[in-house]
Write an enzyme that holds these catalytic residues in place. Structure first.
Site, PDB file in Angstrom:
ATOM      1  CD  GLU A 109     -61.143 -84.900  35.380  1.00  0.00           C
ATOM      2  OE1 GLU A 109     -60.933 -85.455  36.479  1.00  0.00           O
ATOM      3  OE2 GLU A 109     -62.252 -84.418  35.064  1.00  0.00           O
ATOM      4  CG  ASP A 137     -67.039 -77.514  39.363  1.00  0.00           C
ATOM      5  OD1 ASP A 137     -65.973 -77.296  38.767  1.00  0.00           O
ATOM      6  OD2 ASP A 137     -67.669 -78.579  39.231  1.00  0.00           O
ATOM      7  CD  GLU A 146     -74.637 -84.694  35.623  1.00  0.00           C
ATOM      8  OE1 GLU A 146     -73.554 -84.246  35.244  1.00  0.00           O
ATOM      9  OE2 GLU A 146     -74.745 -85.452  36.607  1.00  0.00           O
ATOM     10  CD  GLU A 154     -70.187 -83.233  42.197  1.00  0.00           C
ATOM     11  OE1 GLU A 154     -69.099 -83.434  41.629  1.00  0.00           O
ATOM     12  OE2 GLU A 154     -71.196 -83.967  42.025  1.00  0.00           O
ATOM     13  CB  THR A 173     -62.024 -80.549  43.580  1.00  0.00           C
ATOM     14  OG1 THR A 173     -63.386 -80.442  43.156  1.00  0.00           O
ATOM     15  CG2 THR A 173     -61.155 -81.109  42.451  1.00  0.00           C
TER      16      THR A 173
END
Length: 599
Positions: free
Chosen positions: A182, A319, A435, A502, A588
């Site tokens: 992160e 992902d 979700e 996304e 990302t």
């Protein structure tokens, strides 16, 4: 426990406090320090005037003897990604700009709320106006939003933010662990994206990027040079050893490439590229040796670099490891074939073993990637037809891969994956995808007639497995009504919408690839519904249940709302040369890094 040192404190108390401070709160999966590590003599802690522990560079315990060099050959040509857009009509431009302004207004509303109520904090709580410190307290939303401000032409706000970042101290934090992934995508990516987007005009951005990169680089100082993904930075600051976890999330290990590569390209310091290239080499070596050759499992034993986990997915926890394969190829200017090979190896099992078609009442041809748990008999595992908002990135990734790796047949797969997530939005009462949900899968990709009884059976098997079958139809209808299931959906496991990007990410990418205005219209439907359901007095909030038009709002707004979601909505209504996919690679977290230009 709070340990307060006083000049009259007994030595025993000091020792207990120090021991607790150093070794409490190990990250998930982290191993306890060895006996030798526990008895090491720590370096004298670095203390600034604020009384907090500060990290400074120390001699590495496992130094690199020779760095793996960044490829230096001239970049090779990469096929064009973006569609050759024709001149815009007057009416088309008017409609597009109107939509773009609506997105910008939403962004400005949320930014002003953050600026007024949470300035220099990680996140704004959009209902209460309070603040949250979720990513070490270094003003995550501010840094994550820098390039969004530039893209939307909010340069006064950008200049104000630049003055603020000078005061962020990346050598210390109240957090006991640093999430390297992160920190990498939000902070390092945020600085690099703004630096590249402004053509290096603001040196402070590269300076702060270097501060972040040098800080997290210390997490690689392990026996095998694999990073400790939930880094116990205070141990490193004290001169103590660290080890990577035996339960490292795949995405957290395999998604550091772009940012560290770009650091070496900009600073000429080889250590950053060396760090991630060692990971790439290990992952390439292991790729065809896992239980599903070509794919990596959700968890990696990064201490031994083994991959025993039987669970495979391209969703959460996996992902971006796949997303970064074509993107790193582009950022390296196609100077190596490594990432093409890894992408090729992954796509075959993704298509054959993960993809499924959803059974839809109107016969719409939409695809999703599911999950599998590998068995001792390869290819005999059961596909779990789980739809996850996080998986919606895959349409865009497959679209980019189809273009840059010259795999044109996969463009239709990319579109069907993207259409699947649009369908997931359109079927919900709020017009927003949940979700996590489960879908009634087709038996074949090619042909899939609607079967009401199959849907009923799938609902029963998902929500009431083992129940008596005397009245399958009645039971299924009752479950469908009770759980608010649209046709084809068998369970909504998590009904929240967390402001995720996304779906619009793939819609944006596929629009730039195809020029299909239906994708712009879908994006507009998505935006209007999201804006309606999430807007608050201060900003925008996650929502509790996408099945309920009157659902409760939740008091959090992650930084990716401004960094990604609204950026993608803005870009799909922008002129196509704004952040062109043939000039930039987006990480990302949607931060644009400038691609090298082929001769």
């Amino acid at each position: 426990m709070l340990c307060v040192r006083k000049s009259y404190a007994l030595p025993t108390i000091i020792l207990i406090c120090l021991t607790y401070f150093l070794f409490a709160n190990l990250p998930p999966g982290a191993e306890s320090p060895s006996v030798n590590e526990r008895t090491e003599s720590p370096d004298t802690p670095d203390q600034a005037n604020d009384g907090r522990l500060h990290f400074t560079k120390k001699s590495e315990k496992y130094p690199v003897s020779e760095y793996i060099p960044l490829p230096t050959a001239a970049p090779s040509p990469i096929p064009q990604i973006q569609y050759d857009f024709p001149p815009e009509s007057w009416w088309g431009r008017r409609q597009r700009v109107k939509r773009q302004k609506a997105v910008k207004e939403a962004f400005t509303h949320a930014w002003n709320g953050y600026r007024k109520h949470a300035w220099m904090h990680d996140e704004l709580s959009p209902l209460s106006g309070d603040t949250r410190e979720t990513f070490a307290g270094w003003a995550a939303t501010l840094v994550d939003s820098l390039d969004s401000l530039v893209i939307m032409g909010l340069m006064d706000e950008f200049e104000e933010a630049l003055k603020a970042i000078e005061h962020i101290d990346f050598s210390t934090t109240h957090a006991t662990q640093i999430n390297i992934f992160e920190t990498n995508i939000r902070y390092l990516g945020g600085f690099l994206g703004a630096y590249d987007l402004t053509n290096g005009t603001y040196p402070i951005l590269l300076k702060k990027a270097t501060e972040v990169a040098d800080f997290v680089y210390a997490s690689f100082d392990t026996r095998n040079r694999m990073p400790q993904s939930r880094w116990e930075w205070t141990r490193s600051a004290e001169g103590l050893g660290i080890e990577p976890s035996r339960n490292t999330i795949l995405a957290e290990l395999g998604s550091l490439n772009l940012e560290f590569t770009r650091m070496t390209q900009l600073t000429k310091d080889p250590k950053y590229f060396d760090a991630i290239q060692r990971i790439a080499d290990e992952m390439e070596d292991a790729q065809k040796k896992t239980r599903v050759p070509g794919l990596w499992p959700l968890f990696v034993n990064a201490q031994d670099m083994s991959f025993p986990d039987p669970r495979f997915s391209v969703g959460g926890m996996a992902d971006s490891a796949y997303e970064y394969l074509p993107k790193e190829h582009m950022l390296l200017g196609a100077q190596t074939k490594q990432y093409r090979k890894m992408y090729d190896a992954a796509m075959d099992p993704i298509k054959k073993r993960l993809l499924f078609r959803a059974m839809t009442r109107d016969g719409k041809e939409v695809y999703f990637p599911g999950n599998i748990q590998a068995t001792l008999s390869p290819g005999r595992e059961t596909l779990e037809p789980q739809v996850e908002h996080l998986k919606c990135f895959l349409g865009g990734t497959v679209g980019i891969g189809a273009k840059v790796f010259d795999r044109p047949d996969e463009l239709s797969i990319a579109r069907k994956l993207t259409d699947g997530c649009i369908w997931g939005y359109d079927i919900m009462p709020t017009g927003i995808m949940p979700e996590i949900m489960y879908i009634s899968p087709c038996k074949h990709l090619e042909s899939c007639p609607w079967e009401e009884k199959k849907w009923y059976k799938d609902v029963r098997d998902r929500l009431a497995k083992g129940a008596q079958l005397e009245d399958l139809t009645g039971m299924a209808k009752s479950l469908i009504q009770k759980h608010g299931l649209p046709p084809g959906v068998t369970q909504i496991a998590d009904a929240q919408y967390k402001l995720r990007p996304e779906a619009i990410e793939s819609v944006f990418i596929m629009y730039r690839i195809t020029g299909d205005q239906e994708l712009q219209d879908a994006a507009w439907r998505m935006f209007r519904n999201i804006e309606k359901m999430t807007r608050t007095e201060f900003a925008h909030a996650a929502i509790d249940d996408v099945r309920d038009p009157h659902t409760e709002q939740l008091d959090y707004m992650e930084s990716f709302w401004l960094a990604e979601t609204l950026k993608y909505f803005y870009l799909i209504f922008s002129e196509p040369d704004l952040v062109s996919l043939d000039e930039y690679v987006l990480n990302t977290e949607a931060h644009p890094f400038r691609r090298p230009t082929a001769a």
